[in-house]
Write an enzyme that holds these catalytic residues in place. Structure first.
Site, PDB file in Angstrom:
ATOM      1  CG  ASN A 171      12.025   1.733   3.601  1.00 33.21           C
ATOM      2  OD1 ASN A 171      11.386   1.063   3.600  1.00 33.21           O
ATOM      3  ND2 ASN A 171      12.531   0.945   4.312  1.00 33.21           N
ATOM      4  CE1 TYR A 175       8.369  -1.187  -1.760  1.00 32.41           C
ATOM      5  CE2 TYR A 175       7.884   0.988  -0.558  1.00 32.41           C
ATOM      6  CZ  TYR A 175       8.451  -0.062   0.073  1.00 32.41           C
ATOM      7  OH  TYR A 175       9.120  -0.451   0.600  1.00 32.41           O
ATOM      8  NE  ARG A 176       2.887  -2.271  -9.747  1.00 35.03           N
ATOM      9  CZ  ARG A 176       2.299  -3.808  -9.991  1.00 35.03           C
ATOM     10  NH1 ARG A 176       3.618  -4.394  -9.833  1.00 35.03           N
ATOM     11  NH2 ARG A 176       1.779  -3.869  -9.795  1.00 35.03           N
ATOM     12  CD  GLU A 236      16.447   1.662   2.620  1.00 32.27           C
ATOM     13  OE1 GLU A 236      16.215   0.362   3.037  1.00 32.27           O
ATOM     14  OE2 GLU A 236      16.538   2.553   3.572  1.00 32.27           O
ATOM     15  CG  ASP A 285       6.161  -6.956 -11.290  1.00 33.38           C
ATOM     16  OD1 ASP A 285       6.949  -6.993 -12.320  1.00 33.38           O
ATOM     17  OD2 ASP A 285       5.162  -6.784 -11.235  1.00 33.38           O
TER      18      ASP A 285
END
Length: 484
Positions: A171, A175-176, A236, A285
């Site tokens: 996967n 993600y920060r 991906e 954000d």
């Protein structure tokens, strides 16, 4: 065209005058954000990608705003317009070896479409491993502190690689990562994301950690693919190969059993603890508000490799429009054919910038039976990350959903508040600050289609005002002579 790496993309941006090099000394804390934020909100040719070549205290340049316009987003994907990528999927769905039973699933497309899918290629000598740091440290990387109330500096454009411990399937998510110190960061995996599934499975199986690798500075299609809302079992990197019409080159990490993009600028290798949480955030954000501090897993870095003279690729998010809006627009267009396979009455879809992707979705439908708009709402709420959409607006097929003024006119004039609103409770995005409870709350569907008698509207529905075609044709002919 498929770009081999980020550097080829930068060269093409520069050749087209879509990139500006900044040689003036600037700080990684706040200053790069303020410059990029201003540029991202420019119209036309002033909105360009930025390569900051003189970041105080660092030898590494910083690339910003690479996806921040429709033109650059299309260039990144190698298409003339974003619908071209969607058309590739439409053509793929017509192939005879895509079974009717499973044709709505991208899983079946990837698994059976081997004649058109470019699977990854594995290489040994990779540019991303030209330099292997003996003592890995994040201190050499110009990680940005983006906004004044941010909890620290954040890696904002990382491709996070993990494997499911049960299936071994890869996967890649985005993600920060908040920098805690030179070798540890937060790992902001939302509870609804596939990476979090992998971590939960590892913990359930009694593992105390899961291996992880982070790629920074990849070719633009790979970066986009990490943001795409793919089903759990879709790789991906296979999806990226399909979009770029060319296989992605991967290489084995030095210290973990994972493969990463061979041409990436920087690779972080390490592990995520399954039983360790640390306070992460706040973070300015993409909603335009700060996401609140909360406890998240910790990423421990055990090795850093990189190219010679690496380029650090980053992004900022905040009040739209910003770069992430165009990444989301690509998703809107690319995934429309797949949504239409499941909900065929959908004509078009718009996820407006102002709704920051998960707060508002506008759809037009070909209405053929009563209450169909509600059927569409619930079908969308049942599709993957669409479960987090807070507002769905449904209009008739002839309405241009990309025209927010027209949509607003329909909503303001067509709805009866007692009959045309559908309020349900369910999952919401982790970043939604408006619901009383985190991660779930009330969602609304607005049926702005013409209401039928079968739906309880017994009054006559008026016709829309339209000029007769003959008069319009006559005035078209006269228009030039009117000097208007």
């Amino acid at each position: 065209m498929a770009f081999k790496d980020l550097r080829e993309f930068i060269d093409e941006l520069e050749r087209r005058n879509l990139l500006k090099r900044i040689s003036v000394p600037v700080n990684a804390e706040l200053e790069i954000t303020e410059i990029t934020d201003r540029v991202s909100k420019f119209k036309g040719s002033r909105n360009v990608a930025l390569l900051f070549e003189n970041v105080r205290g660092y030898d590494m340049p910083v690339l910003m705003n690479q996806f921040g316009s429709y033109e650059r987003m299309c260039l990144a994907l190698g298409v003339e317009n974003l619908d071209d990528a969607a058309n590739d999927i439409r053509e793929l769905l017509k192939l005879p070896y895509i079974s009717l039973k499973n044709r709505s699933s991208i899983v079946s497309i990837v698994s059976t479409g081997s004649k058109v899918i470019n699977f990854p290629k594995y290489v040994k000598n990779a540019p991303c491993q030209e330099i292997v740091e003996d003592r890995p440290s994040l201190d050499k990387i110009p990680i940005l502190k983006c906004w004044p109330q941010d909890g620290g500096a954040f890696i904002t454009l990382p491709l996070v690689f993990t494997k499911n411990p049960r299936t071994g399937k890869r996967n890649v998510g985005m993600y920060r990562l908040q920098k805690f110190d030179s070798t540890t960061t937060g790992m902001h995996m939302h509870i609804h994301k596939n990476g979090a599934d992998n971590l939960r499975d590892a913990k359930t199986d009694g593992e105390n950690k899961i291996e992880c690798a982070v790629a920074i500075g990849t070719d633009p299609v790979l970066t986009y693919a990490a943001t795409a809302p793919l089903p759990r079992d879709v790789d991906e990197m296979v999806f990226a190969g399909f979009l770029r019409h060319k296989s992605v080159e991967l290489t084995k990490c030095k210290t973990v059993d994972l493969e990463v993009p061979a041409n990436a600028e920087i690779i972080l290798e390490g592990y995520i603890s399954t039983d360790e949480l640390r306070r992460e955030g706040p973070f300015g954000d993409h909603t335009g508000y700060y996401s609140l501090a909360d406890d998240y897993p910790v990423f421990h870095i055990t090795c850093i490799t990189h190219r010679k003279n690496p380029i650090y690729s980053a992004t900022i998010v905040g009040k739209p429009p910003m770069e992430d809006c165009y990444l989301a627009k690509a998703t809107e267009r690319i995934f429309l054919p797949l949504i239409q396979q499941i909900i065929p009455e959908i004509i078009d879809i718009n996820m407006p910038f102002e709704g920051v992707f998960h707060n508002c979705v506008i759809v037009s439908i070909k209405k053929t039976f009563p209450m169909q708009a509600r059927k569409v709402m619930h079908a969308l709420w049942g599709m993957g990350q669409m479960m987090n959409v807070k507002m769905i607006i449904v209009v008739d097929s002839h309405v241009d959903v990309q025209n927010l003024s027209e949509v607003a006119w329909r909503v303001f004039n067509n709805i009866d508040a007692d009959h045309d609103l559908e309020i349900v409770h369910g999952s919401l995005d982790v970043l939604d600050h408006s619901s009383p409870m985190p991660k779930w709350g009330a969602k609304i569907g607005i049926d702005a289609t013409r209401t039928w008698k079968e739906e309880g509207h017994l009054r006559e529905w008026p016709d829309e005002i339209e000029m007769s075609p003959e008069v319009k044709t006559r005035i078209d002919y006269l228009w030039r002579s009117l000097n208007l």
